[in-house]
Motif scaffolding. Structure first.
Motif, PDB file in Angstrom:
ATOM      1  N   TRP A  63      52.695 -33.417-105.413  1.00 59.29           N
ATOM      2  CA  TRP A  63      52.615 -32.544-104.235  1.00 59.29           C
ATOM      3  C   TRP A  63      52.940 -31.125-104.680  1.00 59.29           C
ATOM      4  O   TRP A  63      54.011 -30.878-105.238  1.00 59.29           O
ATOM      5  CB  TRP A  63      53.617 -33.022-103.184  1.00 59.29           C
ATOM      6  CG  TRP A  63      53.597 -32.240-101.912  1.00 59.29           C
ATOM      7  CD1 TRP A  63      54.503 -31.310-101.510  1.00 59.29           C
ATOM      8  CD2 TRP A  63      52.623 -32.335-100.855  1.00 59.29           C
ATOM      9  NE1 TRP A  63      54.157 -30.821-100.278  1.00 59.29           N
ATOM     10  CE2 TRP A  63      53.004 -31.430 -99.850  1.00 59.29           C
ATOM     11  CE3 TRP A  63      51.463 -33.091-100.682  1.00 59.29           C
ATOM     12  CZ2 TRP A  63      52.267 -31.254 -98.679  1.00 59.29           C
ATOM     13  CZ3 TRP A  63      50.735 -32.926 -99.518  1.00 59.29           C
ATOM     14  CH2 TRP A  63      51.147 -32.016 -98.530  1.00 59.29           C
ATOM     15  N   GLY A  84      49.318 -28.556-100.412  1.00 59.83           N
ATOM     16  CA  GLY A  84      49.024 -29.151 -99.107  1.00 59.83           C
ATOM     17  C   GLY A  84      48.152 -30.378 -99.183  1.00 59.83           C
ATOM     18  O   GLY A  84      47.778 -30.934 -98.147  1.00 59.83           O
ATOM     19  N   GLN A  85      47.781 -30.792-100.388  1.00 59.60           N
ATOM     20  CA  GLN A  85      46.966 -31.994-100.568  1.00 59.60           C
ATOM     21  C   GLN A  85      47.770 -33.009-101.378  1.00 59.60           C
ATOM     22  O   GLN A  85      48.518 -32.638-102.266  1.00 59.60           O
ATOM     23  CB  GLN A  85      45.679 -31.663-101.319  1.00 59.60           C
ATOM     24  CG  GLN A  85      44.867 -30.572-100.645  1.00 59.60           C
ATOM     25  CD  GLN A  85      43.644 -30.179-101.458  1.00 59.60           C
ATOM     26  OE1 GLN A  85      43.493 -30.568-102.611  1.00 59.60           O
ATOM     27  NE2 GLN A  85      42.786 -29.395-100.836  1.00 59.60           N
ATOM     28  N   ASP A 133      43.467 -34.067 -95.924  1.00 58.31           N
ATOM     29  CA  ASP A 133      43.512 -33.813 -94.482  1.00 58.31           C
ATOM     30  C   ASP A 133      44.649 -34.619 -93.862  1.00 58.31           C
ATOM     31  O   ASP A 133      44.433 -35.594 -93.159  1.00 58.31           O
ATOM     32  CB  ASP A 133      42.157 -34.199 -93.868  1.00 58.31           C
ATOM     33  CG  ASP A 133      42.054 -33.727 -92.425  1.00 58.31           C
ATOM     34  OD1 ASP A 133      42.816 -32.809 -92.045  1.00 58.31           O
ATOM     35  OD2 ASP A 133      41.236 -34.296 -91.681  1.00 58.31           O
ATOM     36  N   LEU A 134      45.862 -34.194 -94.146  1.00 58.09           N
ATOM     37  CA  LEU A 134      47.038 -34.926 -93.678  1.00 58.09           C
ATOM     38  C   LEU A 134      47.488 -34.392 -92.320  1.00 58.09           C
ATOM     39  O   LEU A 134      47.293 -33.216 -92.018  1.00 58.09           O
ATOM     40  CB  LEU A 134      48.175 -34.759 -94.694  1.00 58.09           C
ATOM     41  CG  LEU A 134      47.914 -35.414 -96.054  1.00 58.09           C
ATOM     42  CD1 LEU A 134      48.876 -34.886 -97.094  1.00 58.09           C
ATOM     43  CD2 LEU A 134      48.019 -36.932 -95.932  1.00 58.09           C
ATOM     44  N   GLU A 136      49.587 -32.759 -89.396  1.00 59.67           N
ATOM     45  CA  GLU A 136      50.579 -31.682 -89.390  1.00 59.67           C
ATOM     46  C   GLU A 136      51.051 -31.459 -87.956  1.00 59.67           C
ATOM     47  O   GLU A 136      50.248 -31.449 -87.034  1.00 59.67           O
ATOM     48  CB  GLU A 136      49.943 -30.411 -89.938  1.00 59.67           C
ATOM     49  CG  GLU A 136      50.933 -29.290 -90.121  1.00 59.67           C
ATOM     50  CD  GLU A 136      50.299 -28.072 -90.776  1.00 59.67           C
ATOM     51  OE1 GLU A 136      50.074 -28.096 -92.005  1.00 59.67           O
ATOM     52  OE2 GLU A 136      50.019 -27.100 -90.061  1.00 59.67           O
ATOM     53  N   ARG A 138      53.608 -28.995 -85.388  1.00 57.06           N
ATOM     54  CA  ARG A 138      54.368 -27.754 -85.273  1.00 57.06           C
ATOM     55  C   ARG A 138      55.166 -27.815 -83.986  1.00 57.06           C
ATOM     56  O   ARG A 138      54.585 -27.900 -82.908  1.00 57.06           O
ATOM     57  CB  ARG A 138      53.417 -26.547 -85.227  1.00 57.06           C
ATOM     58  CG  ARG A 138      52.769 -26.236 -86.560  1.00 57.06           C
ATOM     59  CD  ARG A 138      51.661 -25.221 -86.378  1.00 57.06           C
ATOM     60  NE  ARG A 138      50.868 -25.103 -87.596  1.00 57.06           N
ATOM     61  CZ  ARG A 138      51.058 -24.166 -88.518  1.00 57.06           C
ATOM     62  NH1 ARG A 138      51.994 -23.258 -88.359  1.00 57.06           N
ATOM     63  NH2 ARG A 138      50.311 -24.123 -89.595  1.00 57.06           N
ATOM     64  N   ARG A 143      57.449 -26.861 -89.082  1.00 54.76           N
ATOM     65  CA  ARG A 143      56.113 -27.362 -89.416  1.00 54.76           C
ATOM     66  C   ARG A 143      56.291 -28.578 -90.310  1.00 54.76           C
ATOM     67  O   ARG A 143      56.999 -28.504 -91.314  1.00 54.76           O
ATOM     68  CB  ARG A 143      55.295 -26.294 -90.148  1.00 54.76           C
ATOM     69  CG  ARG A 143      53.808 -26.635 -90.211  1.00 54.76           C
ATOM     70  CD  ARG A 143      53.058 -25.635 -91.056  1.00 54.76           C
ATOM     71  NE  ARG A 143      53.331 -25.878 -92.460  1.00 54.76           N
ATOM     72  CZ  ARG A 143      53.200 -24.976 -93.424  1.00 54.76           C
ATOM     73  NH1 ARG A 143      52.841 -23.759 -93.144  1.00 54.76           N
ATOM     74  NH2 ARG A 143      53.458 -25.298 -94.668  1.00 54.76           N
ATOM     75  N   LYS A 145      54.391 -31.625 -92.396  1.00 59.04           N
ATOM     76  CA  LYS A 145      53.170 -32.204 -92.955  1.00 59.04           C
ATOM     77  C   LYS A 145      53.530 -33.620 -93.400  1.00 59.04           C
ATOM     78  O   LYS A 145      54.439 -33.808 -94.207  1.00 59.04           O
ATOM     79  CB  LYS A 145      52.734 -31.354 -94.155  1.00 59.04           C
ATOM     80  CG  LYS A 145      51.354 -31.640 -94.617  1.00 59.04           C
ATOM     81  CD  LYS A 145      50.445 -30.462 -94.283  1.00 59.04           C
ATOM     82  CE  LYS A 145      49.035 -30.741 -94.788  1.00 59.04           C
ATOM     83  NZ  LYS A 145      48.111 -29.684 -94.385  1.00 59.04           N
ATOM     84  N   ALA A 156      50.196 -40.713 -91.608  1.00 58.23           N
ATOM     85  CA  ALA A 156      49.316 -40.319 -92.718  1.00 58.23           C
ATOM     86  C   ALA A 156      48.410 -41.493 -93.088  1.00 58.23           C
ATOM     87  O   ALA A 156      48.810 -42.655 -92.953  1.00 58.23           O
ATOM     88  CB  ALA A 156      50.163 -39.906 -93.925  1.00 58.23           C
ATOM     89  N   GLU A 168      56.779 -33.007 -95.699  1.00 59.72           N
ATOM     90  CA  GLU A 168      57.155 -31.649 -96.084  1.00 59.72           C
ATOM     91  C   GLU A 168      57.555 -30.913 -94.816  1.00 59.72           C
ATOM     92  O   GLU A 168      56.757 -30.782 -93.888  1.00 59.72           O
ATOM     93  CB  GLU A 168      55.982 -30.936 -96.750  1.00 59.72           C
ATOM     94  CG  GLU A 168      56.331 -29.526 -97.205  1.00 59.72           C
ATOM     95  CD  GLU A 168      55.091 -28.689 -97.484  1.00 59.72           C
ATOM     96  OE1 GLU A 168      54.823 -28.404 -98.655  1.00 59.72           O
ATOM     97  OE2 GLU A 168      54.389 -28.313 -96.518  1.00 59.72           O
TER      98      GLU A 168
END
Ligand code: MN
Length: 291
Positions: A63, A84-85, A133-134, A136, A138, A143, A145, A156, A168
């Protein structure tokens, strides 16, 4: 419990160092999470050049916060990883791979995490997945993820073999309440910023651990901050980790080591820009025990 990180040199061409928290003498695992390395942020001239090496019995989670890494493996995967992937490599019965950080203007900043496979899944075929495309969320200055498992109603798509969560958390300055699953134990790794977790200062690269039974935790971010939240049901099995292998018995490790050093087809083969492969070191002169 607060686990301070310790510096470890990786077996790489560039001699880069990482900050490792678990495994630790006081904390072997958090759920199935059994290995937590925090790398960087560092200049790309000190990047990651890890030649072909094997794994068994685990999943690797790579990560990134900054930078780019190219992953290649023996089941034909060639994947550029970006922040972010999620890159998830399931070693199962055996795989080999290499990792090369690419020259960009960015620093390289990453975590590499290992997830132990339960005994019944040690023999599964190797696999690789890239999740770009996980989910997310807010909420109120947080935030989140979701890399693996479920958090606040979001799940996920990542493949996991035991009850597990990895998130995250990016926090604005202020105090934030984070919901926890009381069946899970948790570790909060500070990646960036000044944070108090349940009132305790957690330095960058250190990890604050909680046993099962909690439904929430308060995190005070004194600055904008990033943390990794790693949780899971207590694993309930002893595992044997040696070098890049996870097994259950001394013989599991002896066999995997010999097969890798003899370039057995168990670990396949592939080509990359790095070239060569990393031989397994000598075994210590004792019988390894699962812990
Ligand atoms: Mn590896």
């Amino acid at each position: 419990m607060l686990i301070e990180s310790r510096p470890v040199k990786l077996t790489t061409r560039t001699g880069v160092g990482v900050n490792r928290t678990i495994p630790h003498g006081r904390l072997r695992m958090i759920g199935a999470w059994c290995f937590v390395d925090h790398f960087g942020p560092t200049d790309q001239t000190d990047g990651m050049v890890v030649a072909a090496h094997p794994h068994t019995g685990l999943q690797t989670v790579t990560w990134l916060f900054e930078g780019q890494i190219e992953h290649r493996d023996s089941i034909g995967s060639v994947q550029l990883i970006e922040p972010g992937q999620l890159n998830l490599m399931t070693a199962g019965q055996g795989i080999s791979h290499s990792e090369l950080s690419l020259a960009t203007t960015q620093n390289l900043h990453a975590v590499q995490l290992w997830v132990a496979l339960p005994s019944k899944d040690l023999v599964i075929a190797p696999a690789f997945e890239h999740q770009a495309d996980l989910p997310e969320l807010r909420v109120d200055g947080v935030r989140a993820k979701v890399l693996i498992g479920s958090f606040m109603g979001q799940t996920a798509p990542t493949t996991n073999y035991s009850p597990l969560v990895g998130v995250e958390l990016t926090l604005e300055k202020g105090t934030h309440k984070i919901q926890l699953n009381p069946e899970f134990e948790y570790g909060f790794l500070n990646v960036v910023g000044e944070v108090l977790v349940a009132g305790e200062d957690v330095p960058v690269s250190a990890l604050k651990y909680f046993e099962t039974g909690r439904t929430e935790v308060y995190i005070e971010a004194k600055t904008h901050a990033t943390l990794m939240m790693l949780g899971g049901k207590p694993f309930g099995e002893k595992i044997l980790m040696w070098w890049n292998f996870i097994g259950r018995t001394h013989q599991d490790i002896v066999t995997a080591r010999e097969q890798w050093n003899q370039r057995d087809q168990r670990f396949g083969e592939f080509e990359d820009q790095i070239g060569g492969w990393i031989p397994a070191p000598e075994l210590p002169n004792l019988t390894l025990q699962a812990r």
